[in-house]
Design a protein around this motif. Structure first.
Motif, PDB file in Angstrom:
ATOM      1  N   PHE A  46       1.015  -0.877   0.038  1.00 54.60           N
ATOM      2  CA  PHE A  46       0.510  -0.284   0.201  1.00 54.60           C
ATOM      3  C   PHE A  46       0.629   1.526   0.264  1.00 54.60           C
ATOM      4  CE2 PHE A  46      -3.737  -1.982   2.852  1.00 54.60           C
ATOM      5  CZ  PHE A  46      -4.203  -2.714   1.667  1.00 54.60           C
ATOM      6  N   THR A  47       0.179   2.428  -1.263  1.00 54.18           N
ATOM      7  CA  THR A  47       1.147   3.255  -0.873  1.00 54.18           C
ATOM      8  C   THR A  47       0.805   4.543  -1.466  1.00 54.18           C
ATOM      9  OG1 THR A  47       3.135   4.116  -1.881  1.00 54.18           O
ATOM     10  CG2 THR A  47       2.517   3.235  -2.948  1.00 54.18           C
ATOM     11  N   THR A  48       0.904   6.007  -1.093  1.00 48.46           N
ATOM     12  CA  THR A  48       0.689   7.347  -1.828  1.00 48.46           C
ATOM     13  C   THR A  48       1.992   7.796  -3.222  1.00 48.46           C
ATOM     14  OG1 THR A  48       1.808   8.480  -0.187  1.00 48.46           O
ATOM     15  CG2 THR A  48      -0.469   7.989   0.363  1.00 48.46           C
ATOM     16  N   ASP A  49       3.177   7.105  -2.788  1.00 52.09           N
ATOM     17  CA  ASP A  49       4.067   7.010  -3.883  1.00 52.09           C
ATOM     18  C   ASP A  49       4.854   5.971  -3.576  1.00 52.09           C
ATOM     19  OD1 ASP A  49       6.222   7.893  -5.092  1.00 52.09           O
ATOM     20  OD2 ASP A  49       6.297   9.968  -4.330  1.00 52.09           O
ATOM     21  N   GLY A  50       4.938   5.474  -5.277  1.00 55.39           N
ATOM     22  CA  GLY A  50       5.604   4.327  -5.537  1.00 55.39           C
ATOM     23  C   GLY A  50       7.039   4.168  -5.303  1.00 55.39           C
ATOM     24  N   THR A  51       7.888   5.250  -5.397  1.00 59.70           N
ATOM     25  CA  THR A  51       8.922   5.839  -4.735  1.00 59.70           C
ATOM     26  C   THR A  51       9.350   5.599  -3.629  1.00 59.70           C
ATOM     27  OG1 THR A  51       9.092   8.427  -5.055  1.00 59.70           O
ATOM     28  CG2 THR A  51       8.770   7.406  -7.361  1.00 59.70           C
ATOM     29  N   LEU A  52       8.815   5.661  -2.476  1.00 63.08           N
ATOM     30  CA  LEU A  52       9.413   5.964  -1.360  1.00 63.08           C
ATOM     31  C   LEU A  52       9.320   4.048  -1.171  1.00 63.08           C
ATOM     32  CD1 LEU A  52       5.933   8.024   0.334  1.00 63.08           C
ATOM     33  CD2 LEU A  52       8.502   8.514  -0.038  1.00 63.08           C
ATOM     34  N   PRO A  53      10.359   4.912   0.030  1.00 63.94           N
ATOM     35  CA  PRO A  53      11.198   3.371   0.440  1.00 63.94           C
ATOM     36  C   PRO A  53       9.742   2.691   1.440  1.00 63.94           C
ATOM     37  CG  PRO A  53      12.078   4.883   1.119  1.00 63.94           C
ATOM     38  CD  PRO A  53      11.409   5.452   0.473  1.00 63.94           C
TER      39      PRO A  53
END
Length: 312
Positions: free
Chosen positions: A76-83
């Motif tokens: 689950f993520t709001t930003d695919g580039t985040l660790p």
């Protein structure tokens, strides 16, 4: 009962509400592989869901519901580039069933999981994609909307009888999500489940489920569907992915497997109940479908059941 009710009853679903997720700002959370299927609904905010092995992430927003049907790890993520952080880092500190990430406030999701008795879950979920996504589900069905609101209340309140209430609510939600999915374009690729959205195919499948022991002739089933014999045979195979005879045989064997697992009824009696006049004919058909003789299956399932029982 109708075919979908038959299948869900055979699977004997039970639910476990795992937790809610309250997140704020930008974040990414990695979840491990899981047993059963995950059910989630978003009450506030939006994020992306990426299931391992799937080519593209899916955007989920407030009001959406989705099932994760394969048991694979997911993100689950709001930003695919985040660790990504591991889910255990926040879920192990959940309070009152709610895990908090970055202080919460922007995103809220209720998550649950369904488990199934026996080995019949594949009959339903092999016909579904890895993510069953229903957009704006709470606005499409009053029953689902009420269930979502009530489930959120049960999760927070911890009222007497809350576990049983949540279990029944979750099963209602599972059925409602499947109903809504059957109305989408994606359901056209759902095998026998997709056939339930086709009134003619549904009538034929419903007839087989209502009387599995009957010697169903192709012409009889075609008549029930209101189609010619040839057109029905071709269309059934196109939609369901197998012939009517193969579908009927598979359903009979699942019913028989359930009785072998849950009762001490004689093998001959079980065979007769699903349309086989001799024990030998039933045993041969059962072995062809399951790779076990009825006796082997009963012993194997008995051992599995005893092994899964809690010890004192």
């Amino acid at each position: 009962m109708d075919p979908l009710s038959d299948v869900l009853s055979l699977m004997r679903p039970r639910s476990a509400i795992s937790a809610g997720l309250d997140a704020g700002g930008e974040w990414a959370i990695r979840f491990p592989a899981h047993e059963g299927i995950k059910f989630n609904t978003v009450l506030r905010g939006a994020c992306w869901v990426q299931v391992d092995g799937e080519p593209e992430p899916v955007r989920i927003e407030a009001g959406d519901c989705f099932l994760l049907t394969r048991g694979r790890p997911f993100l689950f993520t709001t930003d695919g580039t985040l660790p990504a952080i591991e889910s255990a880092t926040i879920y192990d500190r959940a309070l009152d069933g709610i895990a908090t990430c970055n202080g919460g406030g922007d995103f809220f999701l209720i998550g649950g999981r369904f488990f199934f008795e026996g080995d019949h879950a594949g009959l339903l979920f092999d016909a579904l994609p890895a993510i069953v996504h229903i957009r704006d589900a709470s606005n499409q069905a009053a029953v689902l909307r009420w269930s979502l609101e009530q489930l959120a209340t049960e999760l927070r309140a911890g009222s007497p009888g809350g576990v049983l209430m949540a279990d029944h609510l979750a099963q209602i939600m599972l059925l409602q999500v499947l109903r809504l999915w059957l109305t989408t374009e994606n359901a056209a690729h759902g095998g026998w489940l997709a056939a339930l959205a086709n009134p003619r195919m549904a009538r034929a499948i419903g007839a087989m489920h209502a009387d599995p022991a009957r010697r169903w002739a192709l012409a009889t089933l075609a008549g029930i569907a209101g189609m010619s014999r040839t057109v029905f045979a071709v269309r059934f195979r196109e939609v369901v992915g197998q012939t009517p005879h193969d579908y009927l045989t598979g359903w009979r064997m699942r019913l028989a497997a359930d009785r072998l697992r849950r009762t001490r009824e004689s093998i001959a009696g079980i065979g007769l109940s699903v349309g086989y006049e001799s024990e030998a004919a039933f045993s041969a058909a059962f072995r062809r479908v399951t790779a076990f003789s009825p006796t082997q299956y009963r012993k194997h399932e008995g051992k599995q059941h005893n092994a899964s029982r809690p010890t004192k």
